[in-house]
Design a protein around this motif. Sequence first.
Motif: not given
Length: 220
Positions: A140, A143-144, A146-149, A182, A186
């Motif tokens: 998890e 996956n998070a 991958k969305e923010i980097s 997430r 972060e």
Amino acid sequence: MVDILCTLDDEDLKHQNEFLERLEKGEDKVIVVFDIIPSGNFYLARVHIGAYDWPGLGETVTGIFHEKGYNIGFIYGVVSTDLKYAYISIKIPFPVEKLNQVKGDLIAICDEIRTLTVEVDQIKTKLITTGIEKLEILEETKNALKEISFPEEFDEISKPGGELEKFIFSRSLAYLKERDPRTLAEIILVSHRFIKKLRQVGMGIEVFIKNIKTEREELT
């Protein structure tokens, strides 16, 4: 003298010789079979495994049984002289009334062992020994992340032995479960960027402030 419930027997040695020979000839990459026999007032499940050896194979196999709630009554393992192949025998005593449940569980366990030994994902293998929950948190958080980097950041952080793996291993399960994926992503990403910038510009002071919510409180 204390009686021993399970011991090494001729059936184990027969499977050992057969499995190692088949592996050496390249006939199979992994062999997993089981049977169930009466043993006094109990039944005895016998699981025989032959596979290419890799670090953590024994711990991973026993971890799968423990995760399912089974207490192993006997375990035996050997490797070939060239260190390429391994054979493991596991025996599990259980009460008669659990026969149908154990049969179903063993089918699932054997399938899981086959999958793990054919497609060895070292991160997942290590995490199985510390709990399936950490594995789920890892996926998890990945996956998070991958969305923010940026793609190059993601590849560097999530590679085997990278910051993502080290972070999950070094934190307690309680710490990880208090924070959503997430937030964990972060924390890892900010740390990665700080360290990378420090290496580029040298010593200095930089501060990043953000409120972080946990299940118990909000932290700054």
